[in-house]
Design a protein around this motif. Structure first.
Motif, PDB file in Angstrom:
ATOM      1  N   MET A   1       1.655  -9.146   8.899  1.00 35.11           N
ATOM      2  CA  MET A   1       1.950  -7.889   9.585  1.00 35.11           C
ATOM      3  C   MET A   1       0.640  -7.221  10.015  1.00 35.11           C
ATOM      4  O   MET A   1      -0.272  -7.059   9.212  1.00 35.11           O
ATOM      5  N   GLN A   2       0.549  -6.847  11.272  1.00 42.33           N
ATOM      6  CA  GLN A   2      -0.622  -6.115  11.751  1.00 42.33           C
ATOM      7  C   GLN A   2      -0.620  -4.706  11.164  1.00 42.33           C
ATOM      8  O   GLN A   2       0.435  -4.104  10.947  1.00 42.33           O
ATOM      9  N   HIS A   3      -1.782  -4.181  10.895  1.00 42.13           N
ATOM     10  CA  HIS A   3      -1.862  -2.830  10.357  1.00 42.13           C
ATOM     11  C   HIS A   3      -2.961  -2.052  11.069  1.00 42.13           C
ATOM     12  O   HIS A   3      -3.817  -2.624  11.740  1.00 42.13           O
ATOM     13  N   ALA A   4      -2.893  -0.730  10.886  1.00 39.13           N
ATOM     14  CA  ALA A   4      -3.851   0.164  11.533  1.00 39.13           C
ATOM     15  C   ALA A   4      -4.690   0.912  10.514  1.00 39.13           C
ATOM     16  O   ALA A   4      -5.176   2.015  10.803  1.00 39.13           O
ATOM     17  N   PHE A   5      -4.830   0.357   9.299  1.00 44.69           N
ATOM     18  CA  PHE A   5      -5.665   1.026   8.301  1.00 44.69           C
ATOM     19  C   PHE A   5      -7.113   1.074   8.777  1.00 44.69           C
ATOM     20  O   PHE A   5      -7.548   0.285   9.604  1.00 44.69           O
ATOM     21  N   GLY A   6      -7.852   2.024   8.220  1.00 43.83           N
ATOM     22  CA  GLY A   6      -9.242   2.201   8.613  1.00 43.83           C
ATOM     23  C   GLY A   6      -9.638   3.658   8.671  1.00 43.83           C
ATOM     24  O   GLY A   6     -10.812   3.990   8.831  1.00 43.83           O
ATOM     25  N   ARG A   7      -8.649   4.554   8.510  1.00 44.82           N
ATOM     26  CA  ARG A   7      -8.950   5.988   8.466  1.00 44.82           C
ATOM     27  C   ARG A   7      -9.119   6.424   7.022  1.00 44.82           C
ATOM     28  O   ARG A   7      -8.524   5.855   6.117  1.00 44.82           O
ATOM     29  N   SER A   8      -9.891   7.451   6.830  1.00 46.33           N
ATOM     30  CA  SER A   8     -10.135   7.934   5.482  1.00 46.33           C
ATOM     31  C   SER A   8      -9.613   9.354   5.313  1.00 46.33           C
ATOM     32  O   SER A   8     -10.249  10.321   5.749  1.00 46.33           O
ATOM     33  N   LEU A   9      -8.406   9.464   4.739  1.00 48.70           N
ATOM     34  CA  LEU A   9      -7.821  10.746   4.330  1.00 48.70           C
ATOM     35  C   LEU A   9      -7.569  11.694   5.496  1.00 48.70           C
ATOM     36  O   LEU A   9      -7.595  12.926   5.327  1.00 48.70           O
ATOM     37  N   THR A  10      -7.338  11.150   6.684  1.00 49.33           N
ATOM     38  CA  THR A  10      -6.846  11.990   7.773  1.00 49.33           C
ATOM     39  C   THR A  10      -5.430  12.447   7.435  1.00 49.33           C
ATOM     40  O   THR A  10      -4.794  11.943   6.503  1.00 49.33           O
ATOM     41  N   LEU A  11      -4.935  13.406   8.194  1.00 46.67           N
ATOM     42  CA  LEU A  11      -3.610  13.962   7.919  1.00 46.67           C
ATOM     43  C   LEU A  11      -2.737  13.971   9.171  1.00 46.67           C
ATOM     44  O   LEU A  11      -3.228  14.174  10.286  1.00 46.67           O
ATOM     45  N   GLY A  12      -1.461  13.751   8.948  1.00 45.32           N
ATOM     46  CA  GLY A  12      -0.454  13.937   9.982  1.00 45.32           C
ATOM     47  C   GLY A  12       0.815  14.396   9.297  1.00 45.32           C
ATOM     48  O   GLY A  12       1.098  14.008   8.151  1.00 45.32           O
ATOM     49  N   ALA A 139      -6.270   0.054  -0.942  1.00 51.98           N
ATOM     50  CA  ALA A 139      -6.422   1.475  -1.272  1.00 51.98           C
ATOM     51  C   ALA A 139      -5.090   2.200  -1.110  1.00 51.98           C
ATOM     52  O   ALA A 139      -4.764   3.110  -1.892  1.00 51.98           O
ATOM     53  N   CYS A 140      -4.322   1.808  -0.108  1.00 48.67           N
ATOM     54  CA  CYS A 140      -3.011   2.417   0.111  1.00 48.67           C
ATOM     55  C   CYS A 140      -2.096   2.200  -1.094  1.00 48.67           C
ATOM     56  O   CYS A 140      -1.391   3.115  -1.523  1.00 48.67           O
ATOM     57  N   LEU A 141      -2.120   1.005  -1.668  1.00 53.27           N
ATOM     58  CA  LEU A 141      -1.277   0.730  -2.827  1.00 53.27           C
ATOM     59  C   LEU A 141      -1.759   1.485  -4.061  1.00 53.27           C
ATOM     60  O   LEU A 141      -0.943   1.933  -4.877  1.00 53.27           O
ATOM     61  N   ARG A 142      -3.087   1.640  -4.209  1.00 50.56           N
ATOM     62  CA  ARG A 142      -3.589   2.458  -5.323  1.00 50.56           C
ATOM     63  C   ARG A 142      -3.142   3.905  -5.150  1.00 50.56           C
ATOM     64  O   ARG A 142      -2.719   4.556  -6.117  1.00 50.56           O
ATOM     65  N   ALA A 143      -3.243   4.406  -3.928  1.00 50.14           N
ATOM     66  CA  ALA A 143      -2.827   5.779  -3.665  1.00 50.14           C
ATOM     67  C   ALA A 143      -1.337   5.958  -3.915  1.00 50.14           C
ATOM     68  O   ALA A 143      -0.898   6.994  -4.429  1.00 50.14           O
ATOM     69  N   LEU A 144      -0.534   4.942  -3.566  1.00 48.74           N
ATOM     70  CA  LEU A 144       0.911   5.033  -3.784  1.00 48.74           C
ATOM     71  C   LEU A 144       1.208   5.261  -5.263  1.00 48.74           C
ATOM     72  O   LEU A 144       1.979   6.175  -5.614  1.00 48.74           O
ATOM     73  N   GLU A 145       0.613   4.454  -6.140  1.00 50.45           N
ATOM     74  CA  GLU A 145       0.878   4.619  -7.573  1.00 50.45           C
ATOM     75  C   GLU A 145       0.344   5.952  -8.097  1.00 50.45           C
ATOM     76  O   GLU A 145       0.994   6.622  -8.898  1.00 50.45           O
ATOM     77  N   GLY A 146      -0.843   6.334  -7.624  1.00 46.55           N
ATOM     78  CA  GLY A 146      -1.422   7.587  -8.099  1.00 46.55           C
ATOM     79  C   GLY A 146      -0.641   8.801  -7.664  1.00 46.55           C
ATOM     80  O   GLY A 146      -0.455   9.756  -8.442  1.00 46.55           O
ATOM     81  N   VAL A 147      -0.158   8.793  -6.427  1.00 50.35           N
ATOM     82  CA  VAL A 147       0.620   9.922  -5.908  1.00 50.35           C
ATOM     83  C   VAL A 147       2.019   9.925  -6.508  1.00 50.35           C
ATOM     84  O   VAL A 147       2.578  10.988  -6.818  1.00 50.35           O
ATOM     85  N   LEU A 148       2.605   8.744  -6.680  1.00 56.60           N
ATOM     86  CA  LEU A 148       3.986   8.649  -7.149  1.00 56.60           C
ATOM     87  C   LEU A 148       4.198   9.387  -8.461  1.00 56.60           C
ATOM     88  O   LEU A 148       5.231  10.045  -8.650  1.00 56.60           O
ATOM     89  N   ARG A 149       3.236   9.314  -9.372  1.00 55.63           N
ATOM     90  CA  ARG A 149       3.438   9.934 -10.691  1.00 55.63           C
ATOM     91  C   ARG A 149       3.588  11.455 -10.582  1.00 55.63           C
ATOM     92  O   ARG A 149       4.155  12.089 -11.470  1.00 55.63           O
ATOM     93  N   ARG A 192       2.030  -5.335  -6.524  1.00 54.81           N
ATOM     94  CA  ARG A 192       0.790  -5.661  -7.220  1.00 54.81           C
ATOM     95  C   ARG A 192      -0.351  -5.942  -6.248  1.00 54.81           C
ATOM     96  O   ARG A 192      -1.520  -5.841  -6.609  1.00 54.81           O
ATOM     97  N   SER A 193       0.015  -6.328  -5.034  1.00 52.47           N
ATOM     98  CA  SER A 193      -0.981  -6.645  -4.018  1.00 52.47           C
ATOM     99  C   SER A 193      -0.345  -6.426  -2.652  1.00 52.47           C
ATOM    100  O   SER A 193       0.878  -6.281  -2.530  1.00 52.47           O
ATOM    101  N   TRP A 194      -1.195  -6.445  -1.619  1.00 53.11           N
ATOM    102  CA  TRP A 194      -0.653  -6.291  -0.267  1.00 53.11           C
ATOM    103  C   TRP A 194       0.219  -7.489   0.104  1.00 53.11           C
ATOM    104  O   TRP A 194       1.177  -7.357   0.870  1.00 53.11           O
ATOM    105  N   ALA A 195      -0.055  -8.627  -0.470  1.00 55.49           N
ATOM    106  CA  ALA A 195       0.799  -9.797  -0.239  1.00 55.49           C
ATOM    107  C   ALA A 195       2.212  -9.533  -0.761  1.00 55.49           C
ATOM    108  O   ALA A 195       3.202  -9.981  -0.148  1.00 55.49           O
ATOM    109  N   ASP A 196       2.336  -8.787  -1.873  1.00 53.30           N
ATOM    110  CA  ASP A 196       3.661  -8.410  -2.384  1.00 53.30           C
ATOM    111  C   ASP A 196       4.415  -7.571  -1.359  1.00 53.30           C
ATOM    112  O   ASP A 196       5.603  -7.769  -1.123  1.00 53.30           O
ATOM    113  N   TRP A 197       3.703  -6.601  -0.788  1.00 51.71           N
ATOM    114  CA  TRP A 197       4.331  -5.744   0.237  1.00 51.71           C
ATOM    115  C   TRP A 197       4.795  -6.582   1.423  1.00 51.71           C
ATOM    116  O   TRP A 197       5.915  -6.417   1.917  1.00 51.71           O
TER     117      TRP A 197
END
Length: 270
Positions: A1-12, A139-149, A192-197
């Protein structure tokens, strides 16, 4: 899957807003009168004709976002006014019923109706969706777990739907209970990894996975969907700032995996 990651903490931010009759304040169809044809990225349809959705451009700071959000609401209000409509920002309408509303005649909503069935009319709800730009998939997956709690607390702070179908619900967020009726809701599975996603979403439309938080690789963001829509636009910006801070902390740490059963229990207490 193509992705557009590369921004650091921008908001929308995406805001789902009700359209109500100027005189009675009951919900009224009108999205097709307000949304441009074809819809723009900033103003578009939602499931029902009595809803519109605004989406901010990518914002580099909370201050920029806080400037954009009220301007977008004003645009909707100005477009609604000539048609005898007003904008109502809340997570559920206090007395209008979903069964009385028209569904937007677009294929994606017909598909959703076919999947969910008559219960689709129970999804007359509005949320505040916050996108935080992520530097890379891991980093997105780390943020997901950290925010989820923290999301049960975010829901509690944002709760803005105590009434439903003309009655006091006894809940601070009736919207959260309604969303929980959808398939693939609440917490996402553990990745556990982006491959899992990629394995989990292969051949599937991940935007039809209505989790409280999810990666949005096409936008390069972590999308947090738990908050009720806020009446005060300043609170909407404040929740975006809070979620940005939680994501930033999680990216820099290695948060433990959240117990999904415990998460669901805590979420239901709000």
């Amino acid at each position: 899957m193509q992705h557009a990651f590369g921004r650091s903490l921008t908001l929308g931010v995406e805001e789902e807003l009700f359209l109500v009759d100027r005189a009675t304040l009951a919900l009224r169809s009108g999205a097709s009168l307000i949304v441009e044809h074809p819809p723009t990225k900033q103003l578009k349809y939602e499931l029902f004709e009595c809803l519109v959705e605004t989406a901010t451009p990518v914002c580099e700071s909370v201050e920029e976002l806080a400037d954009v959000l009220p301007r977008q609401r004003r645009v909707v209000a100005e477009r609604a006014e000539p048609h005898g409509l007003r904008v109502h920002a809340a997570a559920m309408h206090p007395f209008s019923r979903g069964a009385d509303q028209e569904i937007v005649p677009e294929p994606r909503y017909w598909k959703m109706k076919a999947e969910v069935g008559p219960d689709i009319f129970r999804q007359l709800v509005c949320g505040l969706h916050v996108h935080v730009g992520m530097p890379d998939p891991e980093a997105c997956l780390r943020a997901l777990e950290g925010v989820l709690r923290w999301l049960p607390e975010v829901l509690s702070l944002s709760a803005n739907s105590p009434y439903r179908d003309g009655e006091e619900s006894g809940l601070r967020s009736s919207r959260a209970r309604r969303l929980g009726e959808l398939p693939r809701s609440a917490a996402p599975p553990v990745f556990r990894s982006w491959a899992d996603w990629e394995e989990h979403t292969a051949g599937r439309d991940y935007t039809r996975m209505w989790w409280d938080v999810r990666p949005h690789p096409r936008l390069g963001t972590l999308e947090v969907r738990i908050a009720d829509q806020q009446t005060d636009v300043g609170r909407a910006a404040a929740f975006a700032a809070l979620l940005q801070a939680l994501a930033a902390e999680a990216i820099e740490s290695s948060p433990e995996t959240v117990d999904r059963d415990d998460y669901l229990r805590r979420q239901r207490l709000q």
